[in-house]
Design a protein around this motif. Structure first.
Motif, mmCIF file in Angstrom:
data_model
loop_
_atom_site.group_PDB
_atom_site.id
_atom_site.type_symbol
_atom_site.label_atom_id
_atom_site.label_comp_id
_atom_site.label_asym_id
_atom_site.label_seq_id
_atom_site.Cartn_x
_atom_site.Cartn_y
_atom_site.Cartn_z
ATOM 1 N N GLY A 70 3.226 53.997 -8.515
ATOM 2 C CA GLY A 70 3.776 53.911 -7.173
ATOM 3 C C GLY A 70 2.925 54.536 -6.087
ATOM 4 N N THR A 71 1.739 55.036 -6.434
ATOM 5 C CA THR A 71 0.886 55.693 -5.427
ATOM 6 C C THR A 71 -0.365 54.893 -5.109
ATOM 7 O OG1 THR A 71 -0.334 56.972 -7.101
ATOM 8 C CG2 THR A 71 1.693 57.947 -6.223
ATOM 9 N N ARG A 72 -0.503 53.714 -5.697
ATOM 10 C CA ARG A 72 -1.743 52.951 -5.537
ATOM 11 C C ARG A 72 -2.024 52.617 -4.073
ATOM 12 N NH1 ARG A 72 -3.820 47.714 -5.771
ATOM 13 N NH2 ARG A 72 -5.741 47.560 -6.999
ATOM 14 N N GLU A 73 -0.992 52.174 -3.360
ATOM 15 C CA GLU A 73 -1.202 51.785 -1.960
ATOM 16 C C GLU A 73 -1.642 52.975 -1.120
ATOM 17 O OE1 GLU A 73 -1.275 48.728 -0.966
ATOM 18 O OE2 GLU A 73 -0.765 48.073 -3.007
ATOM 19 N N GLY A 74 -1.045 54.137 -1.369
ATOM 20 C CA GLY A 74 -1.437 55.328 -0.625
ATOM 21 C C GLY A 74 -2.877 55.728 -0.888
ATOM 22 N N VAL A 75 -3.327 55.563 -2.143
ATOM 23 C CA VAL A 75 -4.712 55.893 -2.467
ATOM 24 C C VAL A 75 -5.662 54.906 -1.803
ATOM 25 C CG1 VAL A 75 -6.387 56.051 -4.357
ATOM 26 C CG2 VAL A 75 -4.097 57.013 -4.637
ATOM 27 N N LEU A 76 -5.304 53.617 -1.803
ATOM 28 C CA LEU A 76 -6.147 52.622 -1.134
ATOM 29 C C LEU A 76 -6.246 52.907 0.361
ATOM 30 C CD1 LEU A 76 -4.970 49.341 -2.924
ATOM 31 C CD2 LEU A 76 -7.172 50.493 -3.175
ATOM 32 N N ALA A 77 -5.140 53.344 0.956
ATOM 33 C CA ALA A 77 -5.171 53.690 2.377
ATOM 34 C C ALA A 77 -6.077 54.882 2.624
ATOM 35 C CB ALA A 77 -3.750 53.988 2.862
ATOM 36 N N ALA A 78 -6.070 55.853 1.718
ATOM 37 C CA ALA A 78 -6.942 57.023 1.869
ATOM 38 C C ALA A 78 -8.412 56.647 1.733
ATOM 39 C CB ALA A 78 -6.572 58.072 0.824
ATOM 40 N N LEU A 79 -8.701 55.574 0.961
ATOM 41 C CA LEU A 79 -10.089 55.135 0.778
ATOM 42 C C LEU A 79 -10.585 54.273 1.923
ATOM 43 C CD1 LEU A 79 -9.961 54.176 -2.999
ATOM 44 C CD2 LEU A 79 -11.264 56.063 -2.007
ATOM 45 N N ALA A 80 -9.659 53.702 2.704
ATOM 46 C CA ALA A 80 -10.062 52.801 3.785
ATOM 47 C C ALA A 80 -10.865 53.559 4.831
ATOM 48 C CB ALA A 80 -8.826 52.172 4.421
ATOM 49 N N PRO A 81 -11.946 52.970 5.350
ATOM 50 C CA PRO A 81 -12.739 53.652 6.386
ATOM 51 C C PRO A 81 -11.924 53.841 7.665
ATOM 52 C CG PRO A 81 -13.459 51.372 6.110
ATOM 53 C CD PRO A 81 -12.491 51.651 5.013
ATOM 54 N N ARG A 82 -12.056 54.997 8.258
ATOM 55 C CA ARG A 82 -11.308 55.293 9.467
ATOM 56 C C ARG A 82 -12.039 54.757 10.696
ATOM 57 N NH1 ARG A 82 -9.597 61.613 8.377
ATOM 58 N NH2 ARG A 82 -8.374 61.228 6.467
ATOM 59 N N ARG A 83 -11.254 54.207 11.597
ATOM 60 C CA ARG A 83 -11.851 53.713 12.831
ATOM 61 C C ARG A 83 -12.169 54.876 13.746
ATOM 62 N NH1 ARG A 83 -7.908 48.584 14.362
ATOM 63 N NH2 ARG A 83 -8.386 47.323 12.494
ATOM 64 N N PRO A 84 -13.345 54.855 14.357
ATOM 65 C CA PRO A 84 -13.690 55.959 15.273
ATOM 66 C C PRO A 84 -12.778 55.941 16.498
ATOM 67 C CG PRO A 84 -15.336 54.214 15.364
ATOM 68 C CD PRO A 84 -14.424 53.876 14.230
ATOM 69 N N VAL A 85 -12.345 57.132 16.893
ATOM 70 C CA VAL A 85 -11.485 57.260 18.070
ATOM 71 C C VAL A 85 -12.348 57.232 19.320
ATOM 72 C CG1 VAL A 85 -9.809 58.715 19.242
ATOM 73 C CG2 VAL A 85 -9.850 58.605 16.737
ATOM 74 N N ALA A 86 -11.999 56.311 20.230
ATOM 75 C CA ALA A 86 -12.774 56.204 21.478
ATOM 76 C C ALA A 86 -12.532 57.440 22.345
ATOM 77 C CB ALA A 86 -12.366 54.951 22.234
ATOM 78 N N LYS A 87 -13.599 58.082 22.770
ATOM 79 C CA LYS A 87 -13.498 59.274 23.609
ATOM 80 C C LYS A 87 -13.856 58.939 25.044
ATOM 81 C CE LYS A 87 -14.641 62.493 19.872
ATOM 82 N NZ LYS A 87 -15.571 63.561 19.438
ATOM 83 N N ALA A 88 -13.150 59.580 25.950
ATOM 84 C CA ALA A 88 -13.450 59.383 27.375
ATOM 85 C C ALA A 88 -14.825 59.988 27.693
ATOM 86 C CB ALA A 88 -12.385 60.049 28.231
ATOM 87 N N PRO A 89 -15.598 59.318 28.496
ATOM 88 C CA PRO A 89 -16.927 59.857 28.826
ATOM 89 C C PRO A 89 -16.817 61.210 29.518
ATOM 90 C CG PRO A 89 -16.339 58.049 30.281
ATOM 91 C CD PRO A 89 -15.305 58.080 29.220
ATOM 92 N N ARG A 90 -17.660 62.128 29.097
ATOM 93 C CA ARG A 90 -17.625 63.462 29.692
ATOM 94 C C ARG A 90 -18.371 63.443 31.031
ATOM 95 N NH1 ARG A 90 -19.323 67.725 25.134
ATOM 96 N NH2 ARG A 90 -18.662 69.123 26.824
ATOM 97 N N ARG A 91 -17.745 64.082 32.006
ATOM 98 C CA ARG A 91 -18.388 64.118 33.334
ATOM 99 C C ARG A 91 -19.483 65.174 33.340
ATOM 100 N NH1 ARG A 91 -16.886 68.474 36.252
ATOM 101 N NH2 ARG A 91 -14.975 69.608 35.648
ATOM 102 N N ALA A 92 -20.408 64.994 34.223
ATOM 103 C CA ALA A 92 -21.501 65.955 34.358
ATOM 104 C C ALA A 92 -20.964 67.276 34.896
ATOM 105 C CB ALA A 92 -22.573 65.404 35.294
ATOM 106 N N VAL A 93 -21.582 68.354 34.462
ATOM 107 C CA VAL A 93 -21.167 69.685 34.905
ATOM 108 C C VAL A 93 -21.753 69.945 36.291
ATOM 109 C CG1 VAL A 93 -21.203 72.138 34.368
ATOM 110 C CG2 VAL A 93 -21.120 70.458 32.515
ATOM 111 N N ALA A 94 -20.897 70.311 37.215
ATOM 112 C CA ALA A 94 -21.352 70.589 38.590
ATOM 113 C C ALA A 94 -22.101 71.915 38.623
ATOM 114 C CB ALA A 94 -20.158 70.632 39.533
#
Length: 449
Positions: A374-398
């Motif tokens: 009953g844990t096969r699906e959970g293990v397959l999900a753990a093996l799936a590659p994670r999508r990178p989280v899009a980050k907001a562009p950092r503003r230049a330091v004044a």
């Protein structure tokens, strides 16, 4: 029109169509009444021939396995592994059609069918009859261990029998498929107490206590990544093959089991020196070690208990082997990753996959990992590659958010200058309290948003 077909005409694997051609010459376009009488006469002759064959086989004591189903075949049907190991002869049923055209369906020769089935059943019977049944000698040595197992060692044997239910069905099926006596399963009871993780003082491992060289000889992988001696099913297949070869070498199960314990060379030397190939005679000499002399009678006593546990007050316990699911994972997969990603116990995963010496699958190849039901699906999900989280562009330091360190300044004095806490300045600049700053260093004095 008189038919000249005789049983001899049909001998040699002739098909019905060829017999018709032999009787009438060219095949008639229509089946005439005379030809029909010929066909009926031939069929009647074949029936008489079949009855005669059965009577002859009965007088000679030859089992007509293809014509009458034997009792043994009904009571013990061949397993899929046995059926696959015995190829069924192919019938040359298409040859007559190629000679006479494809407009009419080919008639199957019943004699060829019978002979093919007989050959298959005979091959299965030979596989099973090659090895003698496992017999127990009720002598003093066996009775000694039987009394010991039911007396002073009862608690230990109860532990063994409590584990046995998990593996016995699997072991017996493997031995049955090899044509070996299923009572040989109790060899593992004395070898390891049905403990697949058992390790001896000399390095033998697993349910069947293989040393590494012998394990490799019988197809088990033993290296820095994997040790298949700890796999109950694979090691049982190897043990069956080893015991089979030992029996073929020595001709008795007692000597085969003695050689399993002491090695073939030791048993051969003992037979050569004493001139006897009877195991019980060899136990009265010093040419076998005490461990080997006691090994076989201990197995036979365990066999008596295993055949009828209730009689001796024991209970068979344990869930059936391999009540797990399997997941194919990439090479170099760490069980810790699966444990964290799927929310499973690392100890449980290691227990289900004892062959992974380092808790990591071998590099460069995909690998089947056992996981709880009953844990096969959970293990397959753990093996799936994670999508990178899009980050907001950092503003230049004044420029006004940066302070250039001057001589004799400290983090504390800079924080006080801008009305900040020391902790904020340290955090924004990824500094520790013990870190030193130098003139010319650029410190952030405002949090980025």
């Amino acid at each position: 029109m008189t038919c000249t077909c005789t049983p001899a005409t049909l001998q040699g694997g002739f098909s019905m169509r060829r017999a018709r051609r032999k009787c009438h010459g060219a095949r008639p376009k229509k089946l005439t009444p005379a030809a029909g009488l010929c066909y009926q006469g031939r069929t009647f002759s074949m029936a008489i021939r079949a009855a005669g064959l059965l009577l002859t086989a009965g007088f000679l004591g030859i089992p007509a396995m293809g014509l009458v189903a034997p009792v043994a075949a009904e009571s013990l049907p061949p397993t899929p592994l046995e059926a696959a190991a015995v190829p069924t002869p192919q019938l040359e049923s298409g040859r007559g059609e190629s000679e006479e055209g494809s407009g009419e369906a080919t008639e199957m020769d019943p004699w060829a069918d019978a002979l093919a089935e007989s050959a298959r059943l005979n091959a299965v019977a030979r596989l099973r009859s090659e090895f003698a049944e496992y017999s127990v000698a009720l002598n003093e040595d066996v009775r000694y261990f039987l009394d010991r197992f039911t007396g002073s060692r009862r608690e230990v044997v109860e532990l063994w029998m409590g584990r046995s239910g998990r593996y016995l069905a699997m072991i017996r099926e493997v031995f049955r498929s090899q044509g070996l006596p299923m009572d040989l399963a109790f060899t593992a009871m004395i070898e390891s107490g049905f403990n697949p993780r058992a390790v001896s003082r000399v390095g033998a491992k697993g349910l069947w206590q293989f040393m590494a060289p012998t394990a490799r000889r019988y197809g088990l992988r033993v290296d820095r990544w994997v040790d298949e001696r700890l796999d109950p099913e694979k090691s049982t297949v190897a043990a069956a093959a080893y015991l089979r070869d030992l029996y073929r070498q020595f001709g008795s199960w007692e000597l085969a089991q003695a050689a399993y314990n002491a090695g073939e060379v030791t048993v051969i030397r003992a037979i050569r020196v004493t001139g006897s190939s009877d195991f019980w005679d060899l136990t009265r000499t010093t040419h076998l070690r005490r461990e080997t002399r006691e090994f076989v009678p201990a197995i036979q006593a365990a066999t008596l208990i295993g055949r009828d546990p209730d009689q001796y007050g024991f209970a068979v316990g344990g869930d059936a082997w391999d009540d797990t699911e399997r997941v194919t994972v990439p090479g170099s997969t760490d069980l810790r990753r699966l444990s964290t990603g799927a929310g499973l116990s690392l100890e449980m995963l290691r227990g289900l996959n004892p062959t992974l010496v380092r808790g990591i699958t071998p590099p460069g190849t995909r690998w089947d990992v056992r996981v709880p039901p009953g844990t096969r699906e959970g293990v397959l999900a753990a093996l799936a590659p994670r999508r990178p989280v899009a980050k907001a562009p950092r503003r230049a330091v004044a420029a006004h958010e940066i302070h250039v360190v001057r001589p004799q300044e400290t983090v504390s004095s800079i924080a006080q200058l801008y009305g900040l806490s020391v902790a904020d300045v340290l955090r924004w600049n990824r500094l520790e309290r013990q870190d030193h700053i130098r003139p010319g260093d650029r410190l952030r004095i405002a949090q980025l948003r």
